[in-house]
Enzyme design. Structure first.
Site, PDB file in Angstrom:
ATOM      1  N   ASP A  99       0.860  -1.172   0.000  1.00 43.93           N
ATOM      2  CA  ASP A  99       0.000   0.000   0.000  1.00 43.93           C
ATOM      3  C   ASP A  99       0.901   1.229   0.000  1.00 43.93           C
ATOM      4  OD1 ASP A  99      -2.431   1.522   0.349  1.00 43.93           O
ATOM      5  OD2 ASP A  99      -3.222  -0.248   1.371  1.00 43.93           O
ATOM      6  N   ASP A 209      -2.965   4.547  -2.476  1.00 43.18           N
ATOM      7  CA  ASP A 209      -4.010   4.996  -1.565  1.00 43.18           C
ATOM      8  C   ASP A 209      -4.550   6.375  -1.962  1.00 43.18           C
ATOM      9  OD1 ASP A 209      -5.310   4.598   1.123  1.00 43.18           O
ATOM     10  OD2 ASP A 209      -4.319   6.521   1.479  1.00 43.18           O
ATOM     11  N   GLU A 288      -6.409   3.533  -6.020  1.00 41.00           N
ATOM     12  CA  GLU A 288      -7.644   3.492  -5.248  1.00 41.00           C
ATOM     13  C   GLU A 288      -8.523   4.640  -5.741  1.00 41.00           C
ATOM     14  OE1 GLU A 288      -9.831   3.999  -0.998  1.00 41.00           O
ATOM     15  OE2 GLU A 288      -7.903   4.964  -1.326  1.00 41.00           O
ATOM     16  N   HIS A 348     -11.237  -3.214   3.168  1.00 46.38           N
ATOM     17  CA  HIS A 348     -11.211  -2.832   4.584  1.00 46.38           C
ATOM     18  C   HIS A 348     -12.003  -1.561   4.874  1.00 46.38           C
ATOM     19  CE1 HIS A 348      -8.341  -0.347   2.593  1.00 46.38           C
ATOM     20  NE2 HIS A 348      -8.183   0.395   3.674  1.00 46.38           N
ATOM     21  N   ASP A 349     -12.495  -0.886   3.848  1.00 48.72           N
ATOM     22  CA  ASP A 349     -13.265   0.346   4.055  1.00 48.72           C
ATOM     23  C   ASP A 349     -14.758   0.133   3.869  1.00 48.72           C
ATOM     24  OD1 ASP A 349     -10.983   1.929   4.457  1.00 48.72           O
ATOM     25  OD2 ASP A 349     -10.746   2.300   2.317  1.00 48.72           O
TER      26      ASP A 349
HETATM   27  C1  GLC Z   1      -7.890   5.081   1.813  1.00 47.45           C
HETATM   28  C2  GLC Z   1      -7.796   3.858   2.682  1.00 47.45           C
HETATM   29  C3  GLC Z   1      -8.466   4.133   3.983  1.00 47.45           C
HETATM   30  C4  GLC Z   1      -7.741   5.271   4.648  1.00 47.45           C
HETATM   31  C5  GLC Z   1      -7.662   6.491   3.736  1.00 47.45           C
HETATM   32  C6  GLC Z   1      -6.653   7.484   4.224  1.00 47.45           C
HETATM   33  O1  GLC Z   1      -9.191   5.382   1.461  1.00 47.45           O
HETATM   34  O2  GLC Z   1      -8.344   2.751   2.021  1.00 47.45           O
HETATM   35  O3  GLC Z   1      -8.498   3.025   4.832  1.00 47.45           O
HETATM   36  O4  GLC Z   1      -8.376   5.604   5.843  1.00 47.45           O
HETATM   37  O5  GLC Z   1      -7.271   6.159   2.429  1.00 47.45           O
HETATM   38  O6  GLC Z   1      -5.354   7.030   4.027  1.00 47.45           O
END
Ligand code: GLC
Length: 581
Positions: A99, A209, A288, A348-349
């Site tokens: 990540d 990310d 992402e 995970h979100d």
């Molecule tokens: C992304 C991640 C998330 C995180 C955010 C800030 O959306 O998937 O879990 O809180 O970025 O880094």
């Protein structure tokens, strides 16, 4: 399938390191645990892993607030453990993505500590610092008012005041995650050095990310939503009528629109892509983001972006999926170098697949159907750990057990600012928290789900349904389990060229209760039928071929090996794959 790259034929599995496997018995997942489970992952049939952040972090955002990019969080192990993990994964043919959090660091990162110490240090311009437009003001610390009304998407205002500088810094996420100033070439150089550090260790690429948040509107245009973040979330919880829901959707879009996708990102992605391409082995960049524009011409920016629009629904109806595929594939096909799709139904979100798309009656059948969907659509699939045993969301109703800071902030805002009674606030915070879908992996029917020893306290509560069959060990032994369904489906996908590289062509496009499409290469055609209802039905696909088809896979026992396309009897929620001739 030779001409395809490894990541086009791959099936990815996301590991959430904190919750995956605890090798040293402290209640927190770690590299020792991950290494021990590599055989399990290989036998499952996935071919690549994406690791959520494994770096040292104060854990305000569970590792997405990084305080050292070139090390391993001590609770997860050491750099040597990481190297052992990478080597052991590679030895099993598993590629590994890390990540990569580029937008922000932790507020404890030495760069930020230096930057905030005053206006004249070498890193003074490494973050986004602004004066108050009305500096003489009446703010709580005499600091005036923030530069504008932008909100953090996690915890209130996007600007936090630092007395040492007499200025505000910007954070799209929580205040412990200050945004880096990517317009500063030194920031870029330091981050690219870090990227090389991991590439040289042998990682196969990165999941980028929150990539769209790197550049904001340079004019700092204020949003025009008549609410702050707490008010907006409150509306999200309480909106009932179609008009309220419409307003809500508009507000979400409006509130953050100036904080996303600012100018410069394409050039930055091109630069990163060129860097990554210097290394052998087709290293991969997955954004992402769902914006296909970030794939550039299809071959000069990100290799993949996620098809998030597919999962943004409460029910994956045939109509929804068809429309999504028609739009996404047309956009990808229109890129000068044709783009490759990338599908997922959970991470995970987001709520867990079984919980989110279940109907409360047929959740397990639907979970199977949705896996079949993910593995038969065109593109690279991403699975999320625990999905394969049907883990469900665990609602945490005691706010002191919440670890997702976004939810603890919301609980406080509800009680203190909006006057919501604590019991109701706790429920609502538990529902919006991402902890519910991050609970530890359930390995056995044993205390703590076999994640950690009975005497250890897991970092998040374990879902007690490990005792009701939602665990790896028992499902491993049961041929009819969801886990074994995952294994079979994964094996079928990898053994069927049309499912990996074939074109997608919808058929029976008006059907409302089942989805049917072809996956086609020059030498193989597969008909996929996914029955989205619990009713058995007889279907006629004889217009596709006069000859009988060969059964490749069915989620139902006893489906005939030879299929008469004119009279196909499809069971309720059946997923059936038939090769056509
Ligand atoms: C992304 C991640 C998330 C995180 C955010 C800030 O959306 O998937 O879990 O809180 O970025 O880094």
């Amino acid at each position: 399938m030779n001409k395809l790259k490894w990541w086009q034929t791959a099936v990815f599995y996301q590991i959430y390191p904190r919750s995956f496997a605890d090798g040293n018995g402290d209640g927190i997942g770690d590299f020792k645990g991950m290494i021990e489970k590599l055989d399990y992952l290989q036998a499952l049939g996935v071919t690549a892993l994406w690791l959520s952040p494994h770096y040292p972090s104060p854990m305000w955002d569970c590792g997405y607030d990084i305080s050292d990019y070139e090390a391993v969080a001590p609770e997860y192990g050491t750099l040597e453990d990481f190297d052992r993990f990478l080597q052991a994964a590679h030895a099993r043919g598993l590629h590994v993505l890390l990540d990569l959090v580029l937008n922000h660091t932790s507020d404890q990162h030495p760069w930020f500590l230096e930057s905030k110490s005053g206006r004249n240090n070498p890193k003074a311009d490494w973050y986004i610092w602004m004066d108050s437009p009305f500096p003489s003001g009446e703010g709580p610390g005499g600091e005036g008012v923030p530069p504008n009304n932008w909100q953090s998407c996690f915890d209130g205002p996007a600007w936090t005041y630092v007395p040492e500088r007499g200025q505000y810094y910007y954070h799209y996420f929580m205040k412990q995650q200050p945004d880096l100033n990517w317009r500063n070439p030194h920031v870029k150089a330091a981050m690219w050095k870090m990227v090389r550090f991991w590439l040289e260790r042998g990682v196969d690429g990165f999941r980028l990310d929150a990539i769209g948040t790197i550049y904001e509107d340079p004019a700092l245009t204020p949003h025009r939503v008549p609410l702050d973040l707490a008010g907006l979330r409150h509306l999200a919880d309480t909106a009932q009528t179609p008009a309220e829901k419409k307003r809500l959707a508009r507000y979400w879009q409006e509130m953050f629109r100036y904080q996303w996708g600012g100018p410069g990102l394409h050039d930055l992605m091109k630069e990163l892509r060129a860097l990554v391409d210097e290394y052998p082995g087709d290293r991969l960049l997955v954004g992402e983001d769902d914006n296909i524009d970030y794939m550039g011409n299809g071959d000069d920016e990100l290799h993949l972006v996620f098809n998030f629009p597919l999962m943004r629904t409460e029910r994956l109806t045939p109509g929804w999926v068809r429309k999504n595929q028609a739009e996404r594939l047309a956009r990808l096909d229109a890129l000068p170098t044709r783009g490759w799709p990338c599908n997922t139904l959970g991470n995970h979100d987001s709520p867990r697949l079984r919980t989110r798309y279940g109907d409360g009656l047929h959740d397990l059948q639907l979970a199977r159907l949705h896996l079949a969907l993910l593995l038969t659509l065109r593109g690279t699939p991403f699975l999320y750990n625990g999905e394969e045993i049907g883990m469900t969301d665990l609602l945490i109703t005691d706010p002191s057990n919440l670890r997702d800071t976004m939810a603890t902030w919301y609980y406080r805002a509800l009680v203190e600012d909006l006057g919501v009674p604590p019991a109701e606030a706790a429920l609502r915070a538990g529902r919006m928290s991402r902890d519910k879908n991050r609970t530890p992996m359930q390995w056995r029917n044993a205390p703590n789900g076999g994640f950690c020893p009975p005497e250890a306290t897991p970092w998040l509560p374990v879902n007690p349904n490990y005792a009701e069959g939602v665990n790896v060990e028992e499902q491993d032994a049961d041929p009819a389990s969801l886990l074994n369904f995952y294994r079979r489906m994964l094996a079928v996908r990898q053994a069927t060229p049309a499912l990996v590289e074939g074109e997608y062509r919808p058929v029976h496009e008006r059907a409302r209760t089942y989805l049917a499409f072809l996956r086609q290469t020059a030498s193989q055609t597969v008909l996929v039928i996914l029955n989205d209802s619990n009713r058995r039905r007889r279907l006629d696909f004889s217009s596709l071929s006069p000859r009988p088809g060969r059964l490749i896979f069915s989620s139902q026992e006893g489906a005939p090996a030879t299929c008469d396309l004119g009279r196909l009897d499809i069971a309720g929620f059946e997923a059936r794959l038939i090769e056509l001739f």
